[in-house]
Each structure stands twice: as structure tokens, then as C-alpha cells.
Design a protein around this motif. Structure first.
Motif, PDB file in Angstrom:
ATOM      1  N   ASN A 129       0.881  -1.170   0.000  1.00  0.00           N
ATOM      2  CA  ASN A 129       0.000   0.000   0.000  1.00  0.00           C
ATOM      3  C   ASN A 129       0.916   1.217   0.000  1.00  0.00           C
ATOM      4  O   ASN A 129       1.516   1.558   1.020  1.00  0.00           O
ATOM      5  CB  ASN A 129      -0.903  -0.010   1.232  1.00  0.00           C
ATOM      6  CG  ASN A 129      -1.915   1.134   1.222  1.00  0.00           C
ATOM      7  OD1 ASN A 129      -2.121   1.785   0.201  1.00  0.00           O
ATOM      8  ND2 ASN A 129      -2.544   1.374   2.355  1.00  0.00           N
ATOM      9  N   LEU A 134      -1.574  -1.394  -4.008  1.00  0.00           N
ATOM     10  CA  LEU A 134      -2.569  -0.336  -3.893  1.00  0.00           C
ATOM     11  C   LEU A 134      -1.855   1.002  -3.771  1.00  0.00           C
ATOM     12  O   LEU A 134      -0.707   1.062  -3.319  1.00  0.00           O
ATOM     13  CB  LEU A 134      -3.462  -0.533  -2.660  1.00  0.00           C
ATOM     14  CG  LEU A 134      -4.205  -1.847  -2.502  1.00  0.00           C
ATOM     15  CD1 LEU A 134      -3.381  -2.845  -1.697  1.00  0.00           C
ATOM     16  CD2 LEU A 134      -5.546  -1.627  -1.793  1.00  0.00           C
ATOM     17  N   ASN A 146      -7.993   2.897   1.899  1.00  0.00           N
ATOM     18  CA  ASN A 146      -7.531   1.576   1.477  1.00  0.00           C
ATOM     19  C   ASN A 146      -7.632   0.598   2.640  1.00  0.00           C
ATOM     20  O   ASN A 146      -7.156   0.889   3.735  1.00  0.00           O
ATOM     21  CB  ASN A 146      -6.084   1.628   0.984  1.00  0.00           C
ATOM     22  CG  ASN A 146      -5.968   2.230  -0.412  1.00  0.00           C
ATOM     23  OD1 ASN A 146      -6.964   2.462  -1.078  1.00  0.00           O
ATOM     24  ND2 ASN A 146      -4.743   2.480  -0.843  1.00  0.00           N
TER      25      ASN A 146
END
Length: 227
Positions: free
Chosen positions: A60, A92, A140
Motif C-alpha cells: 500500500n 494499492l 484503502n
């Protein structure tokens, strides 16, 4: 990026994420890297490694506000490679500072959330949609269950995590169902012969209920004090 680290042995829990730091275009940015190792399947809306797939890591990554690159999947793959991640994985992106992440556990279910809500709204909006890639995601969710799920249950888990996110936003007094670019990744164990395979992950199922509570609490804790 930090020195390369050996891949850890796989376990039934999501390992704690490593917080990575890099300088990109003169800006200091962070990323969270989970080194899962083998034995995990993920379902994700991520730009890199999305869908249902075997994954050995999840990244992420924070990117600059006003991100302009047109190759986000390649960018994420390069960041993961620089950190020593090998094999298939999920990447992500977010403009939020991922070093300010929040995590929660409930009966074996785990969730880690990064959140920024400066651009938010309701999913059902009268405005026209846009084609092509959107800007980096803002809320997220990376979650994990220590059991194996069918494909349908993996999709069900994404629904449950999303419902729990919306519930947390409403409980926090926010007038929105999320941001236009939220992303989610749920990891579960790879099915093995002789091991139980769970067919349900809705909010009233055994593992779905635990997932929902973990995501709900992590989202609440991750929300910034201001807009």
C-alpha cells in the motif's frame, strides 16, 4: 527503500506491515509492505494484482497529491521489487500518509486501514462517471482471514468489508459512503486438501462477522481528525 530482507516463513496470521520510506520527485513518501509468503489468496480491486489470485505480498504505497503517472501498475511493481518482494503480489495506491495507518483484530480476522477523506461523497451520485484510470485511492483496506474461502466467499468478504467501512463512516458522523477511489484487498488461506473451506463471508457468518468488526474498528481509528 530499506535494505532487502528475507521472506519470512508463512503463517496463519497477516504479518505486521513494514513501513518503507522513499524520496520521489523531492517528496518524502511512505509505503506499507506485507510479506505474506506462500499459501495466501487475495481478492482485490487494486490496480496491480487485482481480482482473485495467489499473492505473496501486499503493498500500500503513498504517492504525491496530483499523481500524474499513467503506468501505476508498473510503478507499484517497481516499488515492491526495490523492497525485495518477489513472486506475485497486490499493489494499492493512496495520496494519504500510510504511516498513519490503523489496525484491528477480532477473533483471528485482521484489518489495516489508511484513510484520507478530503474528497468524499455518496456512491449513488447524479454526476457522470469518468472513463479510464482514477486518481490514487484514499481509503484503502487490507484485511486477512486465517481460513480458506471459496471464490464466492472471497467476493462476499469484499462486500462485508465495504459495508463495515460505510458503517464506520456513518458512525463517525460523516455524510458519505466513501471516496471515489477507495480500494480493498482481502487475503485468505489457499485451500488445502482435508482443510475446511468456508463458503460464506457475509456479516452474519462466523468469519464475515469478525471481518466486519475488525474493518469497522480500523476505519474508525484511521479516520483523520479533520476533513
Amino acid at each position: 527503500m530499506p535494505a532487502l530482507l528475507p521472506q519470512p516463513r508463512t503463517g496463519t496470521r497477516l504479518p505486521a506491515p513494514e513501513c518503507l520510506t522513499r524520496v520521489e520527485d523531492g517528496e518524502r513518501l511512505h509505503a506499507l509492505l506485507w510479506r505474506l509468503g506462500p499459501g495466501w489468496r487475495t481478492v482485490s480491486s487494486a490496480v496491480l494484482g487485482g481480482g482473485i489470485t495467489e499473492s505473496e505480498w501486499v503493498l500500500n504505497a503513498q504517492v504525491a497529491h496530483g499523481y500524474r503517472r499513467t503506468d501505476p501498475a508498473r510503478h507499484l511493481a517497481g516499488l515492491a521489487r526495490d523492497a525485495g518482494a518477489r513472486g506475485p503480489g497486490v499493489g494499492l495506491m493512496t495520496a494519504a500518509d500510510v504511516s498513519a495507518h490503523a489496525g484491528a483484530r477480532d477473533g483471528g480476522a485482521q484489518a489495516v486501514v489508511t484513510a484520507g477523506i478530503s474528497v468524499r461523497g455518496w456512491a449513488a451520485s447524479p454526476g457522470a462517471g469518468v472513463s479510464g484510470a482514477s486518481s490514487p485511492g484514499t481509503i484503502n483496506i487490507v484485511a486477512a482471514l486465517p481460513v480458506a474461502l471459496t471464490d464466492a466467499a472471497l467476493v462476499n468478504a469484499v462486500m462485508t468489508a465495504t459495508e463495515a467501512k460505510v458503517q464506520a463512516l456513518l458512525d463517525a458522523g460523516l455524510d458519505c459512503s466513501g471516496t471515489p477511489t477507495d480500494a480493498v484487498c482481502v487475503a485468505a488461506r489457499t485451500p488445502r486438501e482435508g482443510a475446511e473451506l468456508h463458503s460464506f463471508a457475509g456479516p452474519r457468518s462466523e468469519w464475515g462477522a469478525r471481518l466486519a468488526r475488525a474493518v469497522h474498528r480500523a476505519v474508525l481509528d484511521a479516520l483523520p481528525d479533520g476533513p
